[in-house]
Design an enzyme around this catalytic site. Sequence first.
Site, PDB file in Angstrom:
ATOM      1  N   ASP A  10      32.358   6.844  21.684  1.00 56.74           N
ATOM      2  CA  ASP A  10      33.603   6.123  21.406  1.00 56.74           C
ATOM      3  C   ASP A  10      34.570   7.035  20.659  1.00 56.74           C
ATOM      4  O   ASP A  10      34.808   6.878  19.454  1.00 56.74           O
ATOM      5  CB  ASP A  10      33.312   4.840  20.621  1.00 56.74           C
ATOM      6  CG  ASP A  10      32.539   3.830  21.465  1.00 56.74           C
ATOM      7  OD1 ASP A  10      32.789   3.758  22.690  1.00 56.74           O
ATOM      8  OD2 ASP A  10      31.680   3.121  20.921  1.00 56.74           O
ATOM      9  N   LYS A  32      27.460   7.049  27.115  1.00 57.66           N
ATOM     10  CA  LYS A  32      28.262   5.886  27.512  1.00 57.66           C
ATOM     11  C   LYS A  32      29.728   6.210  27.277  1.00 57.66           C
ATOM     12  O   LYS A  32      30.114   6.646  26.193  1.00 57.66           O
ATOM     13  CB  LYS A  32      27.869   4.658  26.682  1.00 57.66           C
ATOM     14  CG  LYS A  32      28.646   3.408  27.080  1.00 57.66           C
ATOM     15  CD  LYS A  32      28.131   2.185  26.357  1.00 57.66           C
ATOM     16  CE  LYS A  32      28.775   1.951  25.024  1.00 57.66           C
ATOM     17  NZ  LYS A  32      30.197   1.554  25.074  1.00 57.66           N
ATOM     18  N   ASP A  59      31.204   2.008  30.701  1.00 60.06           N
ATOM     19  CA  ASP A  59      31.188   0.669  30.088  1.00 60.06           C
ATOM     20  C   ASP A  59      32.613   0.115  30.022  1.00 60.06           C
ATOM     21  O   ASP A  59      33.253   0.163  28.978  1.00 60.06           O
ATOM     22  CB  ASP A  59      30.566   0.810  28.691  1.00 60.06           C
ATOM     23  CG  ASP A  59      30.553  -0.481  27.889  1.00 60.06           C
ATOM     24  OD1 ASP A  59      30.557  -1.565  28.491  1.00 60.06           O
ATOM     25  OD2 ASP A  59      30.529  -0.391  26.644  1.00 60.06           O
ATOM     26  N   LEU A  60      33.109  -0.395  31.147  1.00 66.21           N
ATOM     27  CA  LEU A  60      34.482  -0.909  31.165  1.00 66.21           C
ATOM     28  C   LEU A  60      34.515  -2.435  31.184  1.00 66.21           C
ATOM     29  O   LEU A  60      35.597  -3.028  31.132  1.00 66.21           O
ATOM     30  CB  LEU A  60      35.248  -0.321  32.354  1.00 66.21           C
ATOM     31  CG  LEU A  60      35.384   1.214  32.331  1.00 66.21           C
ATOM     32  CD1 LEU A  60      36.175   1.708  33.540  1.00 66.21           C
ATOM     33  CD2 LEU A  60      36.047   1.694  31.043  1.00 66.21           C
ATOM     34  N   LYS A  61      33.365  -3.065  31.297  1.00 67.68           N
ATOM     35  CA  LYS A  61      33.243  -4.530  31.178  1.00 67.68           C
ATOM     36  C   LYS A  61      34.312  -5.269  31.970  1.00 67.68           C
ATOM     37  O   LYS A  61      35.122  -6.028  31.411  1.00 67.68           O
ATOM     38  CB  LYS A  61      33.356  -4.953  29.703  1.00 67.68           C
ATOM     39  CG  LYS A  61      32.332  -4.342  28.773  1.00 67.68           C
ATOM     40  CD  LYS A  61      32.422  -4.955  27.382  1.00 67.68           C
ATOM     41  CE  LYS A  61      31.453  -4.365  26.405  1.00 67.68           C
ATOM     42  NZ  LYS A  61      31.761  -2.978  26.003  1.00 67.68           N
ATOM     43  N   HIS A  63      36.341  -7.924  34.019  1.00 74.96           N
ATOM     44  CA  HIS A  63      36.371  -9.391  33.960  1.00 74.96           C
ATOM     45  C   HIS A  63      37.729  -9.843  34.489  1.00 74.96           C
ATOM     46  O   HIS A  63      38.721  -9.839  33.765  1.00 74.96           O
ATOM     47  CB  HIS A  63      36.182  -9.843  32.501  1.00 74.96           C
ATOM     48  CG  HIS A  63      35.992 -11.318  32.340  1.00 74.96           C
ATOM     49  ND1 HIS A  63      35.702 -11.899  31.119  1.00 74.96           N
ATOM     50  CD2 HIS A  63      36.040 -12.337  33.222  1.00 74.96           C
ATOM     51  CE1 HIS A  63      35.590 -13.209  31.268  1.00 74.96           C
ATOM     52  NE2 HIS A  63      35.801 -13.494  32.543  1.00 74.96           N
ATOM     53  N   ASP A  64      37.774 -10.204  35.779  1.00 73.12           N
ATOM     54  CA  ASP A  64      39.044 -10.598  36.402  1.00 73.12           C
ATOM     55  C   ASP A  64      38.709 -11.445  37.635  1.00 73.12           C
ATOM     56  O   ASP A  64      37.547 -11.805  37.832  1.00 73.12           O
ATOM     57  CB  ASP A  64      39.844  -9.326  36.771  1.00 73.12           C
ATOM     58  CG  ASP A  64      41.354  -9.570  36.772  1.00 73.12           C
ATOM     59  OD1 ASP A  64      41.789 -10.628  37.288  1.00 73.12           O
ATOM     60  OD2 ASP A  64      42.097  -8.721  36.275  1.00 73.12           O
ATOM     61  N   PRO A  66      37.655 -12.291  41.423  1.00 72.61           N
ATOM     62  CA  PRO A  66      36.723 -11.517  42.245  1.00 72.61           C
ATOM     63  C   PRO A  66      37.390 -10.427  43.089  1.00 72.61           C
ATOM     64  O   PRO A  66      36.885  -9.296  43.143  1.00 72.61           O
ATOM     65  CB  PRO A  66      36.081 -12.592  43.137  1.00 72.61           C
ATOM     66  CG  PRO A  66      36.129 -13.828  42.302  1.00 72.61           C
ATOM     67  CD  PRO A  66      37.421 -13.753  41.534  1.00 72.61           C
ATOM     68  N   THR A  68      40.123  -8.685  42.606  1.00 77.45           N
ATOM     69  CA  THR A  68      40.550  -7.560  41.769  1.00 77.45           C
ATOM     70  C   THR A  68      39.353  -6.732  41.318  1.00 77.45           C
ATOM     71  O   THR A  68      39.390  -5.497  41.326  1.00 77.45           O
ATOM     72  CB  THR A  68      41.335  -8.092  40.550  1.00 77.45           C
ATOM     73  OG1 THR A  68      42.449  -8.830  41.039  1.00 77.45           O
ATOM     74  CG2 THR A  68      41.817  -6.984  39.647  1.00 77.45           C
ATOM     75  N   THR A 119      27.460  -8.250  21.348  1.00 80.60           N
ATOM     76  CA  THR A 119      26.561  -8.218  20.187  1.00 80.60           C
ATOM     77  C   THR A 119      27.305  -8.422  18.872  1.00 80.60           C
ATOM     78  O   THR A 119      26.695  -8.566  17.821  1.00 80.60           O
ATOM     79  CB  THR A 119      25.770  -6.891  20.152  1.00 80.60           C
ATOM     80  OG1 THR A 119      26.661  -5.828  20.499  1.00 80.60           O
ATOM     81  CG2 THR A 119      24.642  -6.912  21.128  1.00 80.60           C
ATOM     82  N   GLY A 210      26.018   3.954  18.958  1.00 82.09           N
ATOM     83  CA  GLY A 210      27.311   4.597  18.743  1.00 82.09           C
ATOM     84  C   GLY A 210      27.398   5.195  17.359  1.00 82.09           C
ATOM     85  O   GLY A 210      26.858   6.274  17.086  1.00 82.09           O
ATOM     86  N   ARG A 211      28.036   4.466  16.445  1.00 89.06           N
ATOM     87  CA  ARG A 211      28.331   5.003  15.120  1.00 89.06           C
ATOM     88  C   ARG A 211      27.148   5.567  14.342  1.00 89.06           C
ATOM     89  O   ARG A 211      27.328   6.589  13.652  1.00 89.06           O
ATOM     90  CB  ARG A 211      29.102   3.944  14.307  1.00 89.06           C
ATOM     91  CG  ARG A 211      30.535   3.784  14.836  1.00 89.06           C
ATOM     92  CD  ARG A 211      31.171   2.487  14.402  1.00 89.06           C
ATOM     93  NE  ARG A 211      30.603   1.349  15.120  1.00 89.06           N
ATOM     94  CZ  ARG A 211      31.009   0.099  14.987  1.00 89.06           C
ATOM     95  NH1 ARG A 211      31.970  -0.192  14.131  1.00 89.06           N
ATOM     96  NH2 ARG A 211      30.461  -0.866  15.698  1.00 89.06           N
TER      97      ARG A 211
HETATM   98  O1  C5P Z   1      28.941   2.002  17.178  1.00 90.61           O
HETATM   99  P1  C5P Z   1      28.028   0.995  17.799  1.00 90.61           P
HETATM  100  O2  C5P Z   1      26.574   1.440  17.799  1.00 90.61           O
HETATM  101  O3  C5P Z   1      28.213  -0.394  17.245  1.00 90.61           O
HETATM  102  O4  C5P Z   1      28.469   0.991  19.333  1.00 90.61           O
HETATM  103  C1  C5P Z   1      28.015   0.042  20.241  1.00 90.61           C
HETATM  104  C2  C5P Z   1      28.659   0.275  21.581  1.00 90.61           C
HETATM  105  O5  C5P Z   1      28.150  -0.659  22.511  1.00 90.61           O
HETATM  106  C3  C5P Z   1      30.171   0.125  21.583  1.00 90.61           C
HETATM  107  O6  C5P Z   1      30.665   1.126  22.459  1.00 90.61           O
HETATM  108  C4  C5P Z   1      30.415  -1.254  22.161  1.00 90.61           C
HETATM  109  O7  C5P Z   1      31.596  -1.301  22.924  1.00 90.61           O
HETATM  110  C5  C5P Z   1      29.212  -1.422  23.081  1.00 90.61           C
HETATM  111  N1  C5P Z   1      28.778  -2.799  23.349  1.00 90.61           N
HETATM  112  C6  C5P Z   1      28.407  -3.675  22.353  1.00 90.61           C
HETATM  113  N2  C5P Z   1      27.994  -4.957  22.667  1.00 90.61           N
HETATM  114  C7  C5P Z   1      27.948  -5.364  23.942  1.00 90.61           C
HETATM  115  C8  C5P Z   1      28.337  -4.477  24.952  1.00 90.61           C
HETATM  116  C9  C5P Z   1      28.735  -3.189  24.621  1.00 90.61           C
HETATM  117  O8  C5P Z   1      28.412  -3.305  21.183  1.00 90.61           O
HETATM  118  N3  C5P Z   1      27.494  -6.575  24.230  1.00 90.61           N
END
Ligand code: C5P
Length: 233
Positions: A10, A32, A59-61, A63-64, A66, A68, A119, A210-211
């Site tokens: 990210d 990712k 990971d572009l998720k 949601h629109d 069908p 599109t 999450t 991520g972080r």
């Molecule tokens: O930094 P962190 O570990 O919280 O990053 C989690 C990554 O997972 C982020 O890129 C976030 O967009 C992604 N994500 C999420 N929950 C979801 C789907 C994707 O946190 N349900």
Amino acid sequence: MAKDVIIACDFSSAEQTLAFLDRFQGRKPFVKIGMELFYAAGPQIVRDIKARGHRIFLDLKLHDIPNTVRKAMAVLRELDVDMTNVHAAGTVEMMKAALEGLTREDGTHPVLIAVTQLTSTSEDRMRKELLISSSMADTISHYAANAREAGLDGVVCSPLEAALVKESCGDSFVTVTPGIRFADSAADDQVRITTPARAREIGSDYIVVGRPVTAAEDPVAAYDRCVREFLGE
Ligand code: C5P
């Protein structure tokens, strides 16, 4: 099911991301690419990271409607990523359209998964703001069943829900789980979280981190710690 750790890159520029990956000195972690990086750097960053030999979860998720989503997925198909996703809330019809758009001429397709509930969403907010009166567990199970009905390969869910998804959709249904934190690190904006080791016990196939890695003083050491805790290596 191959288990692995996926690093959520990210970052807001290609330079930052490639410099981050350079620190791994020839190793090729699964990465990712999410909205921030994709919107900042465009599709070329996917090609560049792929050319370096990494596997990619885009990971572009989506949601629109069908139609599109089908057409957008047909564009993303050309990037030849390893994994991508949609929101299960878009309905079974939308998920089927996504799969159609993503499927190559030879009938194969990248792993396609659906986000159940983010999450960062608590059960309380889901009830009060989204007006979903079922429990989080029932909502996740139901959305996962919808994804399976649409022909998808699995779901994104909290590691805490991985066992539930395996129970309702079978062991080969893939669980990709963000919301991973070391026992001694900050939760940030995540709510439904657990550690890499616990995620393995519950049944995650892939953890997304991520972080805890990208913001660590030594990201390579933090990644190695994740791999050790998750894969038990
Ligand atoms: O930094 P962190 O570990 O919280 O990053 C989690 C990554 O997972 C982020 O890129 C976030 O967009 C992604 N994500 C999420 N929950 C979801 C789907 C994707 O946190 N349900």
